[in-house]
Motif scaffolding. Structure first.
Motif, PDB file in Angstrom:
ATOM      1  N   ASP A  13       8.058  47.393  63.626  1.00  0.00           N
ATOM      2  CA  ASP A  13       9.087  48.453  63.530  1.00  0.00           C
ATOM      3  C   ASP A  13      10.359  48.319  63.573  1.00  0.00           C
ATOM      4  O   ASP A  13      11.489  48.736  62.859  1.00  0.00           O
ATOM      5  CB  ASP A  13       8.513  49.816  64.200  1.00  0.00           C
ATOM      6  CG  ASP A  13       7.228  50.235  63.769  1.00  0.00           C
ATOM      7  OD1 ASP A  13       6.993  50.004  62.394  1.00  0.00           O
ATOM      8  OD2 ASP A  13       6.485  50.930  64.332  1.00  0.00           O
ATOM      9  N   LYS A  14      10.909  47.563  64.598  1.00  0.00           N
ATOM     10  CA  LYS A  14      12.236  47.224  64.923  1.00  0.00           C
ATOM     11  C   LYS A  14      12.713  46.223  64.071  1.00  0.00           C
ATOM     12  O   LYS A  14      13.870  46.381  63.659  1.00  0.00           O
ATOM     13  CB  LYS A  14      12.263  46.678  66.398  1.00  0.00           C
ATOM     14  CG  LYS A  14      12.051  47.598  67.622  1.00  0.00           C
ATOM     15  CD  LYS A  14      12.078  47.085  68.756  1.00  0.00           C
ATOM     16  CE  LYS A  14      11.830  48.298  69.871  1.00  0.00           C
ATOM     17  NZ  LYS A  14      12.058  47.927  71.116  1.00  0.00           N
ATOM     18  N   ASP A  18      13.335  51.123  61.837  1.00  0.00           N
ATOM     19  CA  ASP A  18      12.471  52.257  62.080  1.00  0.00           C
ATOM     20  C   ASP A  18      13.592  53.514  61.832  1.00  0.00           C
ATOM     21  O   ASP A  18      14.726  53.612  62.216  1.00  0.00           O
ATOM     22  CB  ASP A  18      11.980  52.451  63.274  1.00  0.00           C
ATOM     23  CG  ASP A  18      11.258  53.679  63.583  1.00  0.00           C
ATOM     24  OD1 ASP A  18      10.756  54.481  62.574  1.00  0.00           O
ATOM     25  OD2 ASP A  18      10.683  53.974  64.587  1.00  0.00           O
ATOM     26  N   MET A  19      13.051  54.454  60.708  1.00  0.00           N
ATOM     27  CA  MET A  19      14.310  55.441  60.410  1.00  0.00           C
ATOM     28  C   MET A  19      14.329  56.664  61.588  1.00  0.00           C
ATOM     29  O   MET A  19      15.143  57.240  61.378  1.00  0.00           O
ATOM     30  CB  MET A  19      13.596  56.050  59.126  1.00  0.00           C
ATOM     31  CG  MET A  19      13.610  54.933  57.797  1.00  0.00           C
ATOM     32  SD  MET A  19      15.173  54.152  57.472  1.00  0.00           S
ATOM     33  CE  MET A  19      16.210  55.596  57.073  1.00  0.00           C
ATOM     34  N   LYS A  20      13.378  56.617  62.552  1.00  0.00           N
ATOM     35  CA  LYS A  20      13.281  57.513  63.254  1.00  0.00           C
ATOM     36  C   LYS A  20      14.378  57.284  64.380  1.00  0.00           C
ATOM     37  O   LYS A  20      14.963  58.215  65.115  1.00  0.00           O
ATOM     38  CB  LYS A  20      12.054  57.776  64.111  1.00  0.00           C
ATOM     39  CG  LYS A  20      10.823  58.208  63.202  1.00  0.00           C
ATOM     40  CD  LYS A  20       9.633  58.493  63.810  1.00  0.00           C
ATOM     41  CE  LYS A  20       8.639  58.158  62.759  1.00  0.00           C
ATOM     42  NZ  LYS A  20       7.212  58.124  63.393  1.00  0.00           N
ATOM     43  N   ARG A  21      14.482  56.261  64.545  1.00  0.00           N
ATOM     44  CA  ARG A  21      15.652  55.928  65.700  1.00  0.00           C
ATOM     45  C   ARG A  21      17.145  55.770  65.064  1.00  0.00           C
ATOM     46  O   ARG A  21      17.449  55.559  64.040  1.00  0.00           O
ATOM     47  CB  ARG A  21      15.355  54.287  66.156  1.00  0.00           C
ATOM     48  CG  ARG A  21      13.974  54.052  66.913  1.00  0.00           C
ATOM     49  CD  ARG A  21      13.869  52.577  67.137  1.00  0.00           C
ATOM     50  NE  ARG A  21      14.936  52.318  68.111  1.00  0.00           N
ATOM     51  CZ  ARG A  21      15.501  51.134  68.417  1.00  0.00           C
ATOM     52  NH1 ARG A  21      14.976  49.971  67.683  1.00  0.00           N
ATOM     53  NH2 ARG A  21      16.313  50.928  69.410  1.00  0.00           N
ATOM     54  N   ARG A  22      17.785  56.125  66.357  1.00  0.00           N
ATOM     55  CA  ARG A  22      19.373  56.331  65.947  1.00  0.00           C
ATOM     56  C   ARG A  22      19.868  54.700  65.920  1.00  0.00           C
ATOM     57  O   ARG A  22      19.254  54.020  66.700  1.00  0.00           O
ATOM     58  CB  ARG A  22      20.040  57.253  66.821  1.00  0.00           C
ATOM     59  CG  ARG A  22      19.745  58.553  66.745  1.00  0.00           C
ATOM     60  CD  ARG A  22      20.268  59.456  67.799  1.00  0.00           C
ATOM     61  NE  ARG A  22      21.774  59.279  67.584  1.00  0.00           N
ATOM     62  CZ  ARG A  22      22.393  59.919  68.527  1.00  0.00           C
ATOM     63  NH1 ARG A  22      21.962  60.707  69.454  1.00  0.00           N
ATOM     64  NH2 ARG A  22      23.683  59.662  68.591  1.00  0.00           N
TER      65      ARG A  22
END
Length: 90
Positions: A13-14, A18-22
């Motif tokens: 994900d990293k 990841d689209m959820k993370r700023r």
């Protein structure tokens, strides 16, 4: 260099983002983005304040011209003179 006692794990994900993370920015860049967004809100607030001030002034003028102003009335410098103007002097 890694800090002592801190483990860093990399997951898929990293790596893919990841689209959820700023997004993480360094301190200076983050401050720049915060200042930029603050400047935008200040500009918007100033534009709204300017619009309201101009609108209030226009509204006051409308009230004055509708209720108090008489079109034929003119003011002169000599208010004590009650003579009619002489049309032959020119």
């Amino acid at each position: 260099m890694k800090a002592a006692g801190r483990q860093v794990t990399v997951t898929a994900d990293k790596l893919n983002g990841d689209m959820k993370r700023r997004p993480s920015y360094p301190g200076e860049l983050r401050a720049k983005h915060v200042n930029m967004s603050t400047k935008i809100w200040v500009k918007v607030a100033m534009a709204i304040a300017y619009f309201l001030c101009v609108s209030v002034a226009a509204f006051i003028l409308v009230i004055y011209y509708v209720f108090f102003w008489t079109p034929g009335q003119q003011f002169s410098n000599s208010t004590t003179s009650t003579e009619a103007p002489n049309p032959s002097v020119g």
